[in-house]
Scaffold this active site. Structure first.
Site: not given
Length: 416
Positions: A21, A27-28, A100, A162, A194, A230, A347
């Site tokens: 998403l 990576a996502s 985040n 963020e 972002r 980020h 993260c």
């Protein structure tokens, strides 16, 4: 006990899945549609927390947010005709990445002498924009003592924020006044930036920061285009040290000069692009690491195992350790389930400088509590989630029951 740095890691939720998403998170995107392993992911995260406790560091945690988010599904009128991405957004376990969750300014930096926390609105991504009200509710419980903490609402959603992933702090010691560095972005190729500059400035004003000890720096658009969605994918700070890739900022030398003016004791550890490319830095998450001051006073870098697996990155780390720089240890940890969804050790944690005695003790980790959490995860978290499982009523019941079991075990039912 006095002020110390406490790392609050997010416990990976039972709905952890790979829906791809997050635009700009390579990576996502590359693991979209793969089966996920929520139980393994949560246990890996817990092992990292215990590892840091073993180093003598204070450790806290935040709980998974309620998923699936029925309110979001209702507001979007999600049914069998809706895009699968809308359904997946309501199932996202992305609150595990507590970098985040909020921006945190410790008491020594603020005008009223309290630690200020502002939840990030995360407005550029639907699956994350839903988080902040529940995150704020949790922060308000964990940091309820208004003599020591101020928990704000998020800044307006039109200004993307963020959180700590785009915020760094430099200081002589954690309990001393520091210089806070906010990194904002602009468009990076096909990927959106972002962090909005005005969101960063609004947070600084909310926290009552001294303008002379507050710095605003632009992220390098080339880094964003390469997948550094980020700042903490290309730079991290701790104490007097800024550990950064050569291409992290739009004006690298200008950034150093601006930060040094506010914080003359700055030590820069720069990784040249000739040694580690942006591609290798982002693939390995060398900078999405926990840069920590150990009880001995030495500084250690806790990196994902992917750094050890990358020849260029590990060669640079070995060369750094052979020198006489401020970072004296590099410690790999296994967070592969999180890494596959685009989040490394940094993260997974939110840094809060506070007296642990002022924090709700239910959110502080001990070995006994870690064993309790481990038992709940082992018997209640799903072992595997396939993309086709999202929305399955049986999985809904499993995910909801697993989270409720953890809340009950930790006596935090008010988060239900």
């Amino acid at each position: 006990m006095g002020l110390s740095e406490i790392n609050f890691d997010g416990i990976v939720g039972p709905s952890h899945n790979y829906a791809g998403l997050s635009l700009g998170n390579l990576a996502s995107a590359s693991h979209k549609g793969d089966p996920s392993y929520p139980r393994a992911a949560a246990l890996q995260g817990l092992a990292k927390m215990r590892h840091n406790m073993g180093l003598g560091l204070a450790q806290g945690f935040l709980l998974p947010l309620p998923r699936p988010n029925g309110d979001l599904l209702a507001r979007l009128a999600v049914d069998d005709t809706a895009e699968r991405a809308l359904l997946a957004a309501a199932w996202s376990a992305s609150s595990m990445w507590t970098a985040n969750a909020a921006t945190v300014s410790p008491a020594p930096d603020t005008a009223d002498g309290r630690c200020h926390l502002t939840p990030a609105n995360l407005s550029t991504m639907l699956h994350r924009a839903q988080e902040w009200p529940d995150t704020r509710r949790q922060l308000a419980i964990a940091f309820a003592d208004k003599r020591h903490f101020a928990v704000h609402d998020a800044v307006p959603g039109s200004l993307g924020d963020e959180g700590a992933a785009n915020h760094m702090r430099l200081c002589e010691s954690h309990d001393a006044p520091g210089v806070e560095v906010f990194v904002y972005g602009r468009q990076g190729g096909e990927f959106p930036a972002r962090q909005h500059e005005q969101a960063s400035r609004a947070v600084a004003r909310l926290h009552g920061l001294d303008p002379m000890r507050t710095v605003f720096i632009e992220q390098n658009p080339a880094a964003i285009a390469a997948g550094a969605f980020h700042n903490d994918v290309v730079a991290v700070a701790n104490g007097t040290v800024l550990f950064t890739h050569e291409l992290a900022f739009a004006d690298q030398q200008g950034a150093y000069e601006t930060i040094s003016k506010a914080f003359p004791g700055l030590e820069v550890v720069e990784v040249p692009a000739s040694a580690v490319s942006l591609e290798d830095a982002i693939r390995s998450y060398l900078f999405n690491a926990q840069l920590l001051t150990l009880p001995s006073g030495e500084m250690a870098l806790v990196v994902p195992e992917e750094c050890h697996d990358n020849a260029a990155v590990w060669a640079w780390c070995e060369g750094m350790l052979a020198g006489n720089g401020p970072i004296r240890q590099v410690i790999p940890v296994d967070v592969r389930q999180s890494m596959a969804n685009g989040g490394g050790p940094a993260c997974l944690r939110l840094r809060v400088v506070a007296d642990p005695a002022t924090v709700d003790p239910r959110f502080l980790l001990s070995e006994g509590k870690a064993e309790l959490i481990e038992r709940v995860i082992a018997w209640s978290w799903p072992e595997q989630i396939d993309p086709s499982d999202i929305g399955n009523p049986a999985l809904v019941r499993t995910v909801v029951a697993a989270r409720n079991a953890l809340l009950a075990a930790l006596e935090l039912q008010e988060l239900g």
